[in-house]
Motif scaffolding. Structure first.
Motif, PDB file in Angstrom:
ATOM      1  N   TRP A  54       0.302   8.263  -8.118  1.00  0.00           N
ATOM      2  CA  TRP A  54      -0.452   9.169  -9.001  1.00  0.00           C
ATOM      3  C   TRP A  54      -1.129   8.348 -10.084  1.00  0.00           C
ATOM      4  CZ3 TRP A  54      -0.913  14.495  -8.393  1.00  0.00           C
ATOM      5  CH2 TRP A  54      -0.129  15.063  -7.379  1.00  0.00           C
ATOM      6  N   TYR A  93      -8.092   1.890  -4.706  1.00  0.00           N
ATOM      7  CA  TYR A  93      -7.489   3.194  -4.447  1.00  0.00           C
ATOM      8  C   TYR A  93      -8.510   4.107  -3.765  1.00  0.00           C
ATOM      9  CZ  TYR A  93      -9.580   3.963  -9.120  1.00  0.00           C
ATOM     10  OH  TYR A  93     -10.407   4.001 -10.197  1.00  0.00           O
ATOM     11  N   TYR A 119       0.999   5.798  -1.512  1.00  0.00           N
ATOM     12  CA  TYR A 119       0.490   6.840  -2.403  1.00  0.00           C
ATOM     13  C   TYR A 119       1.104   6.699  -3.792  1.00  0.00           C
ATOM     14  CZ  TYR A 119      -1.903   9.534   1.209  1.00  0.00           C
ATOM     15  OH  TYR A 119      -2.775   9.946   2.169  1.00  0.00           O
ATOM     16  N   GLU A 134      -3.409  12.169  -7.057  1.00  0.00           N
ATOM     17  CA  GLU A 134      -2.722  11.302  -6.091  1.00  0.00           C
ATOM     18  C   GLU A 134      -3.759  10.508  -5.301  1.00  0.00           C
ATOM     19  OE1 GLU A 134       1.043  11.647  -3.030  1.00  0.00           O
ATOM     20  OE2 GLU A 134      -0.451  13.265  -3.036  1.00  0.00           O
ATOM     21  N   ARG A 135      -3.562   9.173  -5.240  1.00  0.00           N
ATOM     22  CA  ARG A 135      -4.478   8.285  -4.536  1.00  0.00           C
ATOM     23  C   ARG A 135      -3.683   7.348  -3.623  1.00  0.00           C
ATOM     24  NH1 ARG A 135      -8.849  11.218  -5.095  1.00  0.00           N
ATOM     25  NH2 ARG A 135      -9.686  11.310  -7.237  1.00  0.00           N
ATOM     26  N   TRP A 136      -4.384   6.868  -2.588  1.00  0.00           N
ATOM     27  CA  TRP A 136      -3.788   5.857  -1.694  1.00  0.00           C
ATOM     28  C   TRP A 136      -4.184   4.476  -2.218  1.00  0.00           C
ATOM     29  CZ3 TRP A 136      -0.310   5.568   2.125  1.00  0.00           C
ATOM     30  CH2 TRP A 136      -0.266   4.416   2.914  1.00  0.00           C
ATOM     31  N   SER A 152      -7.430   9.041   0.612  1.00  0.00           N
ATOM     32  CA  SER A 152      -6.310   9.153   1.553  1.00  0.00           C
ATOM     33  C   SER A 152      -6.123   7.822   2.250  1.00  0.00           C
ATOM     34  CB  SER A 152      -6.583  10.275   2.572  1.00  0.00           C
ATOM     35  OG  SER A 152      -7.745   9.969   3.334  1.00  0.00           O
ATOM     36  N   GLU A 153      -5.129   7.767   3.127  1.00  0.00           N
ATOM     37  CA  GLU A 153      -4.781   6.496   3.757  1.00  0.00           C
ATOM     38  C   GLU A 153      -5.716   6.114   4.899  1.00  0.00           C
ATOM     39  OE1 GLU A 153      -1.103   6.857   6.193  1.00  0.00           O
ATOM     40  OE2 GLU A 153      -0.979   8.826   5.245  1.00  0.00           O
ATOM     41  N   SER A 162       6.623   7.672  -6.993  1.00  0.00           N
ATOM     42  CA  SER A 162       7.452   8.813  -6.594  1.00  0.00           C
ATOM     43  C   SER A 162       8.909   8.637  -6.992  1.00  0.00           C
ATOM     44  CB  SER A 162       7.347   9.030  -5.083  1.00  0.00           C
ATOM     45  OG  SER A 162       7.771   7.846  -4.394  1.00  0.00           O
ATOM     46  N   GLN A 197       0.845  -1.189   0.000  1.00  0.00           N
ATOM     47  CA  GLN A 197       0.000   0.000   0.000  1.00  0.00           C
ATOM     48  C   GLN A 197       0.887   1.248   0.000  1.00  0.00           C
ATOM     49  OE1 GLN A 197      -2.429   0.104   3.500  1.00  0.00           O
ATOM     50  NE2 GLN A 197      -0.773  -0.471   4.891  1.00  0.00           N
TER      51      GLN A 197
END
Length: 586
Positions: free
Chosen positions: A217, A240, A215, A228-230, A243-244, A288, A213
């Protein structure tokens, strides 16, 4: 069946934490509350009538562990469809049992971490009640925690701890496991936050089946913008969220065996891109950095491979394999112990047999000692008698020796006479054998001579017959030879005549060939002259024409007069004119 077993363990903890009366029974009101909470959390329709009917007020009612299990299986667990919040269910069962059993003061972990360790215990423990976790699973869990904390695994420390577990062959209870992890014995030098994060990571991986799991994009399908998705990766789906905290779910990516993931080059200002291609859609995702990109690609590829081979949960399958291996090892250990018991029993029986034999040998030695004494006494008596008999025998022997000496001299004379007679007998026997051999040799020579004479007579008759046949053959051969010589002379004469004729024909052929060559040369000269004359006539445009027989066709009239050209000459001139006008291409 696996879901039912996973649910039974937390319920067992909650049930055993209920208060019991003096008779060891749980009150009906507590069971009703527990059943109602279970139905609510597991999304099972609650039937109060069935609950009241099952918990009737008599001594034979199911107000006990054995009586509550039929109701639990029939009215609750058999109706569970799988669509419920597992964490909330585990949290309810934990709340009931933690109040009674959890000791908080010496622990170095939070209550939430203790709850997650409790849940992991339920996942790893064997399906035997009361629930315990065996040393092999303890080692597996501690290794996972050490890996999540980034610290090295202390195998020697665990071996020392494992020696202390010999008095607990079945393993640790859940509260002993929480105390072990909360004591920090295997996480010395690690801060509180790192331990909590490691427990949470192992909880997500083992209990919630979250393989990865974080973050990322994601590129939209309609607006083509990046958001941006978790992302949460499980064995069959990639979900997704905004947020977390996992409260606002935005979508699912169903990962089947036909899906695949591939790396993409950097574009649109985004780096570390990769593509998850499914049956109906494709998803462009950006990480990232390159390390996280590679980790996500490998994780998704692992999930797709698990789907292809039909594995729903890798950790659940690994747990089943470890259990099967432990059962196999336990069966082998039990078989070995059984064999050791049989060997020990056999050894004890042999020890008893040896003890019995030793006692029998002692008795036999005692009897042998008594018999030896009797034998010595009898031996002394016999020895005295033997001495007396020996003296008498010596006297008799001296008398017998004198008689034997006399008899020996007589015997020697007798034997000498016998040897002389035997020698005479052998000589006569040799003479008779020589005579027999001579007669046999004579007879064989006579028979051989007779046979040779007969063979010579037969060969002579055969030679005479062959001589007669040879004479007849010679006579016939001479007649045939004369006939052949005559025939050969005739053939040679015919051959000479044929050769002469052949030479004559060869001369005639050569003469004809010379004539042919001469005629051919003449023909070539005539042809060349004719061609030169035709060329000249063609050049003078018909002013001079060769005298040829007239044509039987109607006379043609041209500008030079009647019958100046024939039809064939006219066609020839027209063809030559066309060829000059349109010369052939090279």
């Amino acid at each position: 069946m696996a879901l039912k077993e996973d649910l039974l363990k937390p319920i067992w903890h909650a049930f055993t934490a209920l208060d019991v009366d003096k008779c060891g029974k749980v009150s009906k009101s507590q069971l009703k509350v527990l059943s109602h909470n279970l139905c609510t959390l597991l999304n099972v329709p609650h039937d109060p009538v069935a609950l009241e009917e099952h918990f009737r007020d008599d001594d034979e009612g199911p107000v006990s562990n054995q009586g509550y299990m039929p109701y639990l299986n029939k009215f609750i667990l058999d109706k569970v469809q799988g669509e419920f919040n597992k964490v909330e269910f585990y949290r309810m069962c934990w709340t009931l049992c933690a109040k009674k059993h959890l000791v908080r003061s010496p622990l170095c972990i939070s209550e939430d971490s203790a709850f997650k360790v409790w849940t992991i215990f339920n996942f790893l423990s064997d399906d035997k009640y009361p629930l315990t976790i065996v040393p092999e699973e303890i080692e597996y869990l501690l290794k996972k925690l050490a890996e999540a904390m980034g610290s090295g695994w202390q195998q020697a420390l665990f071996e020392d701890y494992k020696i202390g577990l010999h008095d607990k062959p079945s393993g640790l209870s859940v509260w002993e496991l929480i105390e072990l992890i909360g004591s920090g014995q295997f996480s010395k030098g690690t801060d509180f936050t790192t331990v909590s994060m490691a427990i949470n990571e192992v909880f997500n991986e083992l209990v919630l089946d979250i393989l990865k799991q974080g973050y990322l994009w994601k590129k939209g399908h309609k607006r083509k913008n990046w958001t941006e998705r978790w992302f949460v990766l499980k064995p069959n789906v990639m979900t997704y969220y905004v947020s977390e905290d996992l409260k606002d779910k935005k979508g699912d990516i169903s990962l089947e065996g036909s899906c695949f993931v591939e790396s993409l080059p950097d574009r649109d200002g985004k780096k570390c891109l990769f593509l998850v291609k499914c049956v109906d859609k494709s998803y462009e995702i950006s990480a990232s950095d390159k390390k996280k990109k590679q980790e996500w690609i490998q994780a998704v590829q692992t999930v797709v491979k698990l789907q292809k081979i039909g594995l729903s949960s890798p950790h659940r399958d690994a747990r089943q394999k470890r259990k099967a291996l432990r059962k196999k090892q336990q069966a082998e250990q039990e078989e070995l112990e059984q064999k050791m018991k049989e060997l020990q029993t056999s050894n004890e029986m042999k020890q008893q047999e040896l003890e019995l034999m030793r006692m029998q040998l002692q008795d036999a030695a005692t009897r042998a000692e008594l018999e030896e004494k009797k034998r010595l006494e009898t031996h002394m008596e016999l020895q005295d008698r033997f001495k007396e008999d020996l003296q008498r025998e010596q006297l008799i022997r001296q008398e017998m020796e004198m008689q034997v000496a006399e008899k020996s001299s007589e015997l020697e004379q007798y034997l000498k006479r016998v040897r002389e007679l035997e020698e005479m007998y052998h000589r006569l026997q040799e003479a008779l054998d020589d005579e027999k051999q001579a007669r046999l040799a004579e007879e064989n020579a006579r028979l051989l001579q007779t046979r040779l004479l007969e063979e010579e007579a037969a060969k002579r008759a055969k030679m005479e017959e062959l001589h007669r046949e040879q004479e007849m053959t010679i006579k016939m051969t001479e007649a045939e030879k004369k006939e052949l010589e005559n025939s050969q002379a005739i053939k040679e004469q015919a051959l000479q005549e044929a050769m002469q004729q052949l030479e004559q024909l060869e001369k005639e052929r050569m003469e004809a060939l010379e004539q042919y060559e001469q005629v051919k040369n003449n023909l070539v000269l005539a042809t060349n002259k004719t061609r030169s004359w035709k060329d000249k006539v063609a050049q003078h445009e018909g002013l001079i024409r060769l005298i040829q027989p007239g044509s039987k066709q109607p006379v043609m009239t041209t500008n030079w007069g009647p019958a100046s050209f024939t039809q064939g000459e006219l066609q020839e001139r027209e063809r030559n004119w066309q060829e000059k006008k349109n010369p052939p291409a090279d």
